[in-house]
Scaffold this motif. Structure first.
Motif, PDB file in Angstrom:
ATOM      1  N   SER A 269     -16.264  -5.221   8.590  1.00 29.71           N
ATOM      2  CA  SER A 269     -14.545  -5.169   9.502  1.00 29.71           C
ATOM      3  C   SER A 269     -14.583  -6.815   9.756  1.00 29.71           C
ATOM      4  CB  SER A 269     -15.223  -4.798  10.795  1.00 29.71           C
ATOM      5  OG  SER A 269     -15.834  -3.447  11.588  1.00 29.71           O
ATOM      6  N   HIS A 270     -15.749  -8.142   9.839  1.00 24.80           N
ATOM      7  CA  HIS A 270     -15.420  -9.238   9.919  1.00 24.80           C
ATOM      8  C   HIS A 270     -15.372  -9.839   8.185  1.00 24.80           C
ATOM      9  CE1 HIS A 270     -16.710  -8.601  13.699  1.00 24.80           C
ATOM     10  NE2 HIS A 270     -16.293  -9.135  14.236  1.00 24.80           N
ATOM     11  N   GLY A 271     -15.822  -8.448   7.472  1.00 26.32           N
ATOM     12  CA  GLY A 271     -16.325  -8.874   6.172  1.00 26.32           C
ATOM     13  C   GLY A 271     -15.189  -8.905   5.360  1.00 26.32           C
ATOM     14  N   THR A 272     -13.619  -8.344   6.090  1.00 23.38           N
ATOM     15  CA  THR A 272     -12.246  -8.253   4.797  1.00 23.38           C
ATOM     16  C   THR A 272     -11.167  -8.471   5.749  1.00 23.38           C
ATOM     17  OG1 THR A 272     -12.248  -5.567   6.106  1.00 23.38           O
ATOM     18  CG2 THR A 272     -13.213  -6.053   3.827  1.00 23.38           C
ATOM     19  N   GLY A 273     -11.155  -8.324   7.363  1.00 24.07           N
ATOM     20  CA  GLY A 273     -10.722  -8.794   8.385  1.00 24.07           C
ATOM     21  C   GLY A 273      -9.480  -8.057   8.349  1.00 24.07           C
TER      22      GLY A 273
ATOM     23  N   GLU B 117      -9.889 -17.396  -1.396  1.00 25.88           N
ATOM     24  CA  GLU B 117      -9.816 -16.709  -1.414  1.00 25.88           C
ATOM     25  C   GLU B 117      -9.478 -16.701   0.085  1.00 25.88           C
ATOM     26  OE1 GLU B 117      -8.241 -14.582  -3.718  1.00 25.88           O
ATOM     27  OE2 GLU B 117      -7.271 -14.156  -1.956  1.00 25.88           O
ATOM     28  N   PRO B 118      -7.543 -16.599   0.057  1.00 27.28           N
ATOM     29  CA  PRO B 118      -7.370 -16.552   2.054  1.00 27.28           C
ATOM     30  C   PRO B 118      -6.596 -15.071   2.194  1.00 27.28           C
ATOM     31  CG  PRO B 118      -5.609 -17.286   0.442  1.00 27.28           C
ATOM     32  CD  PRO B 118      -6.929 -17.394  -0.490  1.00 27.28           C
ATOM     33  N   THR B 119      -7.193 -13.848   1.660  1.00 26.77           N
ATOM     34  CA  THR B 119      -6.017 -13.235   1.606  1.00 26.77           C
ATOM     35  C   THR B 119      -7.039 -12.529   2.561  1.00 26.77           C
ATOM     36  OG1 THR B 119      -7.147 -12.024  -0.230  1.00 26.77           O
ATOM     37  CG2 THR B 119      -4.941 -12.644  -0.667  1.00 26.77           C
TER      38      THR B 119
END
Ligand code: PEP
Ligand code: MN
Length: 293
Positions: free
Chosen positions: A220-224, A192-194
């Motif tokens: 934070s890093h989990g979603t970007g 999943e690239p989004t």
């Protein structure tokens, strides 16, 4: 000859779990003490701060805000594992010293990353908790070295690690005599690239089922994406996380690192109010030091 299989893994619900981290290895759950702040008890500990230490002003401003709004541990990277060698690499030892000063000024314990065995002694002397990042979860000499310290360790899940591999990495640290380990789900690589990573919140109940170690989440890093952080932070607490680590910058648009996923102080303040409600709804409380009660 020793067998390739690790000795006597414990089987819980069909999953094989390394012995020392296994929930069956001791009666209760482990509470990790980070400079007086408990992680892994009834309460939920909030760690916040910038992705990277940039300068004393940026750090102190951010630290004051996160403390005011309810964070109990200050984060900040000084040795930064950047994907590109052309990006800001962090301030190194100087950054750790700045973090220590900001911690003293605000009264917050500090956590910062170590990427190399050669950094461990210095960081252990100056920080309250050592972080092993996602890219180093499989760095076995580093795991052994931090295991020899008597500092709490924040171990982040490798971005391509199974939960069994994650627990085996923690077992390396426990095997050196350091049981003060906090596990952190920070998202894994999928198709999943989004989103920057796919935040695997199902890891929270599973890890808590398998191990006595506390489990926290990095939305934070989990979603970007800054706008997704509050939703996934609340979902993590609802899923049973013992804490969160959240990137906050006093001016996210000026951040040298990960500004697009960092909350502003106002956004962080709003999130903390929401987190208190979600924690209450699931029978827990956001940890506040006694003087704030
Ligand atoms: C960090 O927390 O600063 C970080 C680099 O995270 P991760 O190791 O999870 O990518
Ligand atoms: Mn970051």
């Amino acid at each position: 000859m020793e067998s390739d299989h690790y000795n006597d893994p414990v089987v819980i619900g069909g999953c094989s779990v390394p012995v020392r981290v296994s929930r069956k290895s001791k009666p209760g759950l482990t509470t990790v003490n980070v400079g007086g702040i408990p992680i892994g008890s009834e309460t939920v500990a909030i760690i916040a701060g910038p992705c990277a230490v940039e300068n004393p002003h940026q750090l102190l401003e951010t630290a004051k805000y996160v403390k005011e709004y309810g964070a109990v541990i200050l984060r900040g990277g000084a040795f930064k594992p950047r994907s590109s060698p052309y990006n800001f690499q962090g301030l190194g030892e100087e950054g750790v010293r700045m973090l220590r000063e900001a911690g003293k000024a605000t009264g917050l314990p500090i956590v910062t990353e170590v990427m190399d065995t050669r950094q461990v002694a210095f960081v252990a002397e100056n920080a309250d908790m050592l972080q092993v990042g996602s890219r180093n979860m499989h760095n076995y000499p580093l795991l052994k070295e931090v295991g020899l310290t008597r500092k709490p360790i924040l171990l982040k899940r490798g971005m391509m690690a199974t939960l069994e591999e994650f627990l085996l990495a923690a077992e390396y640290i426990l095997n050196q005599g350091n049981e003060q380990v906090v596990l952190c789900e920070r998202g894994i690589r999928t198709f999943e690239p989004t989103t920057r990573n796919t935040l695997d919140l199902s890891a929270v109940p599973m890890l808590k089922h398998l191990t006595h170690l506390p489990v926290i989440v990095d939305p934070s890093h989990g979603t970007g994406h800054r706008w997704m952080v509050p939703t996934m932070a609340k979902a993590a607490v609802a899923a049973g996380a013992d804490g969160l680590i959240i990137e906050v910058h006093y001016r996210p648009e000026e951040a040298l690192c990960d500004g697009y996923q960092s909350l502003s102080p106002d956004e962080f303040s709003l999130l903390m109010a929401g987190l208190r409600k979600v924690a209450n709804a699931v029978g827990r409380q956001i940890y506040q030091p006694p003087e704030h009660v």
